[in-house]
Motif scaffolding. Structure first.
Motif, mmCIF file in Angstrom:
data_model
loop_
_atom_site.group_PDB
_atom_site.id
_atom_site.type_symbol
_atom_site.label_atom_id
_atom_site.label_comp_id
_atom_site.label_asym_id
_atom_site.label_seq_id
_atom_site.Cartn_x
_atom_site.Cartn_y
_atom_site.Cartn_z
ATOM 1 N N UNK A 116 0.817 -1.215 0.000
ATOM 2 C CA UNK A 116 0.000 0.000 0.000
ATOM 3 C C UNK A 116 0.853 1.268 0.000
ATOM 4 N N UNK A 117 1.899 1.289 0.816
ATOM 5 C CA UNK A 117 2.764 2.472 0.888
ATOM 6 C C UNK A 117 3.499 2.690 -0.429
ATOM 7 N N UNK A 118 3.961 1.604 -1.031
ATOM 8 C CA UNK A 118 4.679 1.725 -2.304
ATOM 9 C C UNK A 118 3.728 2.209 -3.394
ATOM 10 N N UNK A 119 2.536 1.630 -3.446
ATOM 11 C CA UNK A 119 1.546 2.060 -4.447
ATOM 12 C C UNK A 119 1.166 3.520 -4.252
ATOM 13 N N UNK A 120 1.055 3.933 -3.009
ATOM 14 C CA UNK A 120 0.719 5.333 -2.716
ATOM 15 C C UNK A 120 1.800 6.263 -3.278
ATOM 16 N N UNK A 121 3.076 5.879 -3.143
ATOM 17 C CA UNK A 121 4.161 6.706 -3.675
ATOM 18 C C UNK A 121 4.125 6.749 -5.202
ATOM 19 N N UNK A 122 3.847 5.609 -5.840
ATOM 20 C CA UNK A 122 3.755 5.593 -7.304
ATOM 21 C C UNK A 122 2.632 6.536 -7.750
ATOM 22 N N UNK A 123 1.484 6.442 -7.104
ATOM 23 C CA UNK A 123 0.340 7.295 -7.453
ATOM 24 C C UNK A 123 0.658 8.772 -7.207
ATOM 25 N N UNK A 124 1.292 9.062 -6.093
ATOM 26 C CA UNK A 124 1.655 10.439 -5.756
ATOM 27 C C UNK A 124 2.589 11.025 -6.809
ATOM 28 N N UNK A 125 3.594 10.263 -7.185
ATOM 29 C CA UNK A 125 4.545 10.753 -8.183
ATOM 30 C C UNK A 125 3.902 10.879 -9.559
ATOM 31 N N UNK B 2 0.751 11.645 -10.069
ATOM 32 C CA UNK B 2 -0.059 12.865 -9.991
ATOM 33 C C UNK B 2 0.817 14.109 -10.126
ATOM 34 N N UNK B 3 1.978 14.086 -9.509
ATOM 35 C CA UNK B 3 2.894 15.222 -9.623
ATOM 36 C C UNK B 3 3.407 15.372 -11.056
ATOM 37 N N UNK B 4 3.580 14.266 -11.757
ATOM 38 C CA UNK B 4 3.978 14.309 -13.165
ATOM 39 C C UNK B 4 2.898 14.983 -13.995
ATOM 40 N N UNK B 5 1.665 14.604 -13.755
ATOM 41 C CA UNK B 5 0.537 15.194 -14.481
ATOM 42 C C UNK B 5 0.462 16.691 -14.218
ATOM 43 N N UNK B 6 0.612 17.084 -12.958
ATOM 44 C CA UNK B 6 0.554 18.512 -12.622
ATOM 45 C C UNK B 6 1.668 19.289 -13.321
ATOM 46 N N UNK B 7 2.880 18.727 -13.331
ATOM 47 C CA UNK B 7 4.004 19.395 -14.006
ATOM 48 C C UNK B 7 3.738 19.508 -15.508
ATOM 49 N N UNK B 8 3.156 18.466 -16.090
ATOM 50 C CA UNK B 8 2.844 18.496 -17.522
ATOM 51 C C UNK B 8 1.778 19.547 -17.821
ATOM 52 N N UNK C 135 1.259 22.189 -16.218
ATOM 53 C CA UNK C 135 1.906 23.492 -16.060
ATOM 54 C C UNK C 135 2.934 23.763 -17.155
ATOM 55 N N UNK C 136 3.163 22.751 -18.019
ATOM 56 C CA UNK C 136 4.174 22.840 -19.084
ATOM 57 C C UNK C 136 5.565 23.148 -18.517
ATOM 58 N N UNK C 137 5.820 22.620 -17.309
ATOM 59 C CA UNK C 137 7.097 22.798 -16.636
ATOM 60 C C UNK C 137 7.970 21.584 -16.973
ATOM 61 N N UNK C 138 8.697 21.673 -18.073
ATOM 62 C CA UNK C 138 9.391 20.519 -18.634
ATOM 63 C C UNK C 138 10.461 19.951 -17.713
ATOM 64 N N UNK C 139 11.185 20.793 -17.007
ATOM 65 C CA UNK C 139 12.183 20.294 -16.077
ATOM 66 C C UNK C 139 11.522 19.473 -14.972
ATOM 67 N N UNK C 140 10.412 19.977 -14.460
ATOM 68 C CA UNK C 140 9.695 19.231 -13.423
ATOM 69 C C UNK C 140 9.072 17.950 -13.971
ATOM 70 N N UNK C 141 8.666 17.969 -15.229
ATOM 71 C CA UNK C 141 8.165 16.728 -15.844
ATOM 72 C C UNK C 141 9.259 15.663 -15.778
ATOM 73 N N UNK C 142 10.470 16.032 -16.148
ATOM 74 C CA UNK C 142 11.583 15.075 -16.114
ATOM 75 C C UNK C 142 11.828 14.604 -14.679
ATOM 76 N N UNK D 134 9.755 14.498 -12.150
ATOM 77 C CA UNK D 134 8.653 13.667 -11.651
ATOM 78 C C UNK D 134 8.585 12.315 -12.350
ATOM 79 N N UNK D 135 8.879 12.272 -13.651
ATOM 80 C CA UNK D 135 8.914 10.985 -14.342
ATOM 81 C C UNK D 135 10.025 10.124 -13.742
ATOM 82 N N UNK D 136 11.147 10.742 -13.416
ATOM 83 C CA UNK D 136 12.224 10.002 -12.754
ATOM 84 C C UNK D 136 11.734 9.427 -11.433
ATOM 85 N N UNK D 137 10.988 10.209 -10.669
ATOM 86 C CA UNK D 137 10.420 9.712 -9.410
ATOM 87 C C UNK D 137 9.432 8.571 -9.648
ATOM 88 N N UNK D 138 8.609 8.690 -10.691
ATOM 89 C CA UNK D 138 7.666 7.607 -11.023
ATOM 90 C C UNK D 138 8.438 6.342 -11.367
#
Length: 108
Positions: free
Chosen positions: A36-45, A47-53, A55-62, A64-68
């Motif tokens: 559950x904790x691991x899945x929660x982190x995958x989902x959180x990351x 969601x953060x990837x989607x938010x960065x995308x 916002x068209x914040x390309x550095x943050x997309x990279x 957050x995708x790395x975190x995913x």
């Protein structure tokens, strides 16, 4: 071209941390907390990837995708799987229409 070996090195590090002291290793802490904790982190990351995308914040997309990817590797290791399992699936799908591939999974 991506240095696929970096994924193997990260995987080796994850494997070495699986039984480490959760107080000294973030990864070990995730493993000890369980699915559950691991899945929660995958989902959180994700969601953060989607938010960065959005916002068209390309550095943050990279970032957050790395975190995913990282947390997905943790999830794979949690279930005894590896990056090689995912790479094998990519190889299987290579050259196959996305529509056909999706149909093949729903047919079984």
């Amino acid at each position: 071209m991506i240095d696929i070996e970096v994924l193997h090195r990260v995987s080796e590090t994850l494997a070495s941390r699986k039984d480490a002291d959760p107080e000294s290793s973030y990864v070990s802490g995730l493993f000890h907390k369980g699915t559950d904790a691991i899945c929660k982190k995958v989902a959180e990351e994700a969601a953060e990837t989607i938010m960065a995308a959005k916002d068209k914040d390309l550095l943050h997309v990279v970032w957050e995708v790395t975190d995913v990817w990282f947390h997905t590797l943790v999830l794979l290791h949690h279930f005894g799987l590896s990056v090689d399992d995912v790479l094998a699936e990519f190889r299987r799908r290579e050259g196959v229409s996305g529509i056909d591939e999706k149909k093949s999974r729903t047919a079984t």
